[in-house]
Design an enzyme around this catalytic site. Sequence first.
Site, PDB file in Angstrom:
ATOM      1  N   ASP A 186      -3.635   2.334  -5.446  1.00 16.68           N
ATOM      2  CA  ASP A 186      -2.359   2.332  -4.714  1.00 16.68           C
ATOM      3  C   ASP A 186      -2.234   1.142  -3.774  1.00 16.68           C
ATOM      4  OD1 ASP A 186      -4.300   3.146  -2.854  1.00 16.68           O
ATOM      5  OD2 ASP A 186      -2.799   4.200  -1.690  1.00 16.68           O
ATOM      6  N   GLU A 187      -2.964   0.094  -4.067  1.00 18.23           N
ATOM      7  CA  GLU A 187      -3.005  -1.016  -3.141  1.00 18.23           C
ATOM      8  C   GLU A 187      -3.094  -2.328  -3.915  1.00 18.23           C
ATOM      9  OE1 GLU A 187      -6.434  -0.623  -0.660  1.00 18.23           O
ATOM     10  OE2 GLU A 187      -5.997  -2.509   0.362  1.00 18.23           O
ATOM     11  N   ASP A 231       0.847  -1.190   0.000  1.00 15.80           N
ATOM     12  CA  ASP A 231       0.000   0.000   0.000  1.00 15.80           C
ATOM     13  C   ASP A 231       0.888   1.247   0.000  1.00 15.80           C
ATOM     14  OD1 ASP A 231      -3.127   0.663   1.312  1.00 15.80           O
ATOM     15  OD2 ASP A 231      -1.606   2.218   1.146  1.00 15.80           O
TER      16      ASP A 231
HETATM   17 MG   LIG Z   1      -2.499   4.015   0.501  1.00 12.30          MG
END
Ligand SMILES: [Mg+2]
Length: 407
Positions: A105-106, A10
Amino acid sequence: MNRRYVVHVDIDAFFASVEVLLDPSLKGKPVIVGGLPHERGVASTCSYEARKYGVRSGMPLRKCFQLCPRGTFVRGNYRVYEAFSEKFFRVLHSYTPDVEEASLDEAYLDLTRCRPLYPSFTAAARDMKCRVEKEMGITVSVGAAPNKIMAKLATRMAKPAGFFEVPAGGEENFLRGLDISDLPGIGPKAQVVLRMLNVQRIGDLWGLPRPTLRSLFGMGGEEIYLQSRGIDARPIVTRSKPKSVSRETTFLQDLWDERLLLAHLAYLCDRLTLALREDHLYAHVIEVKARYSDFRTEIKRRLVVMPLQEMGKIYKIAEELFRELFASSRLALRLVGVKAAELVKSRPLALFEPYSERQERLGQALDRVRGKYGFGSILTVRERMLDSVYDFEPRRGFILKTASLTK
Ligand SMILES: [Mg+2]
């Protein structure tokens, strides 16, 4: 037994980190992305420096400004973030084909199949972290564990910019001291009930027998039982597999009547589960979407360890999620939608729950009758509520008495 090795990656304060990268003079300063202080709307990300002032993502911008008047507010540019996101996933895909893109973003990665490439999974996960950071110029947090839930919880421990691993067999030790609110299966209402029983930590949950949890929370209790023991069999869902099935309805006029809204929801769940049955799919995630009269859209999702296909169970979860949305908004709705995601092809394991064959036969029988006489030939009591507004047309479903509106 072949233990899995799942890595959750993340990016820390993604949008804010990108803004700092683009304008290095912002480094070390509180940055809030989402809009200017006087604008409507909420912060989508804030830098760790801004979080020190109590600013959080999801907070109205005005409130952020009150808490942190010296912060730098930027509107942000989604296109730029997307380009960064692509770079992020390019690096991750070089480690294994089993990459699940959970959001911009993960990601979840399953390294298990790539055992021959990696003498040490831990070293591989650390290497991945270094390479992403070097190639992108921003920090990430990495959690590693035998399954997805545990890996995500591990990442939380790693934040910001750290690495945290829960070794196989170490699940209970890791979970014991965490607060019950850390489990995705424990919502605000369940929390209240459990705290009244003096259950504060996940370890305290182990004292509650499975039947007790079931009688307290129904299906949700079964989830709590499994999650609190670190059990999660969900696979990594790569892009090629079907991502989700959804059904939604936009109303001609904003709708306020809760009973009618629930009737719509039941109808959508009915059609959704029909699609799941057709493709032999079971869902690990149920989502409900609401768009309000002010055009704001909100989504609530629920994660279930046991994958679902049944109309009754999916509707029950959808109804709960819907009520949470509707109760907090106090606005009329323009649209309601339901979505099944994290789909798998297999039936739930008998280990998790005695599988109800009767329910499955009921679904098949329903499909046969409808195949012959049309969708409207059999409806639940709740769906019948729509009678006043719609006509049921064989093979076409609900048609609004004045004009057509469902997708
Ligand atoms: Mg994040």
